[in-house]
Write a protein that holds these residues in place. Structure first.
Motif, mmCIF file in Angstrom:
data_model
loop_
_atom_site.group_PDB
_atom_site.id
_atom_site.type_symbol
_atom_site.label_atom_id
_atom_site.label_comp_id
_atom_site.label_asym_id
_atom_site.label_seq_id
_atom_site.Cartn_x
_atom_site.Cartn_y
_atom_site.Cartn_z
ATOM 1 N N LYS A 138 0.671 -0.758 -0.404
ATOM 2 C CA LYS A 138 -0.240 0.565 -0.443
ATOM 3 C C LYS A 138 0.872 0.792 -0.085
ATOM 4 O O LYS A 138 0.794 2.222 -0.610
ATOM 5 N N LEU A 139 1.508 1.247 0.950
ATOM 6 C CA LEU A 139 2.819 2.163 0.848
ATOM 7 C C LEU A 139 2.981 2.746 -0.397
ATOM 8 O O LEU A 139 3.673 3.270 -1.168
ATOM 9 N N LEU A 140 4.037 1.512 -1.225
ATOM 10 C CA LEU A 140 4.476 1.915 -3.449
ATOM 11 C C LEU A 140 3.788 2.291 -4.006
ATOM 12 O O LEU A 140 3.620 3.023 -3.950
ATOM 13 N N ASP A 141 2.362 1.727 -3.895
ATOM 14 C CA ASP A 141 1.186 2.226 -4.869
ATOM 15 C C ASP A 141 0.747 4.055 -3.960
ATOM 16 O O ASP A 141 0.803 4.600 -4.666
ATOM 17 N N SER A 142 1.165 4.094 -2.773
ATOM 18 C CA SER A 142 0.425 5.424 -2.454
ATOM 19 C C SER A 142 2.207 6.557 -3.136
ATOM 20 O O SER A 142 1.594 7.430 -3.715
ATOM 21 N N LYS A 143 3.322 5.563 -2.618
ATOM 22 C CA LYS A 143 4.687 5.852 -3.512
ATOM 23 C C LYS A 143 4.070 6.373 -5.276
ATOM 24 O O LYS A 143 4.659 7.771 -5.402
ATOM 25 N N HIS A 144 3.846 5.332 -5.753
ATOM 26 C CA HIS A 144 3.592 5.540 -6.913
ATOM 27 C C HIS A 144 2.897 6.865 -7.551
ATOM 28 O O HIS A 144 2.679 7.384 -8.820
ATOM 29 N N MET A 145 1.571 6.535 -7.070
ATOM 30 C CA MET A 145 0.752 7.612 -7.215
ATOM 31 C C MET A 145 1.174 9.448 -7.118
ATOM 32 O O MET A 145 0.294 10.157 -7.975
#
Length: 71
Positions: free
Chosen positions: A22-29
């Motif tokens: 989730k953290l990596l997805d947030s970073k990507h977004m």
């Protein structure tokens, strides 16, 4: 490193794989959003430069029209 080694070396660290994803997805977004903002800024700067040039042309035309004839 397996989970046992990680818990041994970092006993206070308790991050689940799901939380990490989730953290990596947030970073990507966030990165995508920043890139979009950069594009919008560049586009706005181009529009602003065009407006400034048009304003300069208008001011030049006004100055030419306000000069007395024969000067």
């Amino acid at each position: 490193m397996d989970d046992v080694e990680k818990r041994t070396l970092f006993p206070g660290l308790q991050v689940s794989q799901d939380a990490l994803l989730k953290l990596l997805d947030s970073k990507h977004m966030l990165i995508l959003h920043v890139e979009d903002l950069k594009h919008q800024l560049a586009s706005s700067e181009t529009v602003l430069e065009s407006i400034i040039q048009q304003e300069e042309h208008i001011l030049e035309a006004q100055a030419a029209l306000s000069d007395p004839i024969g000067y």
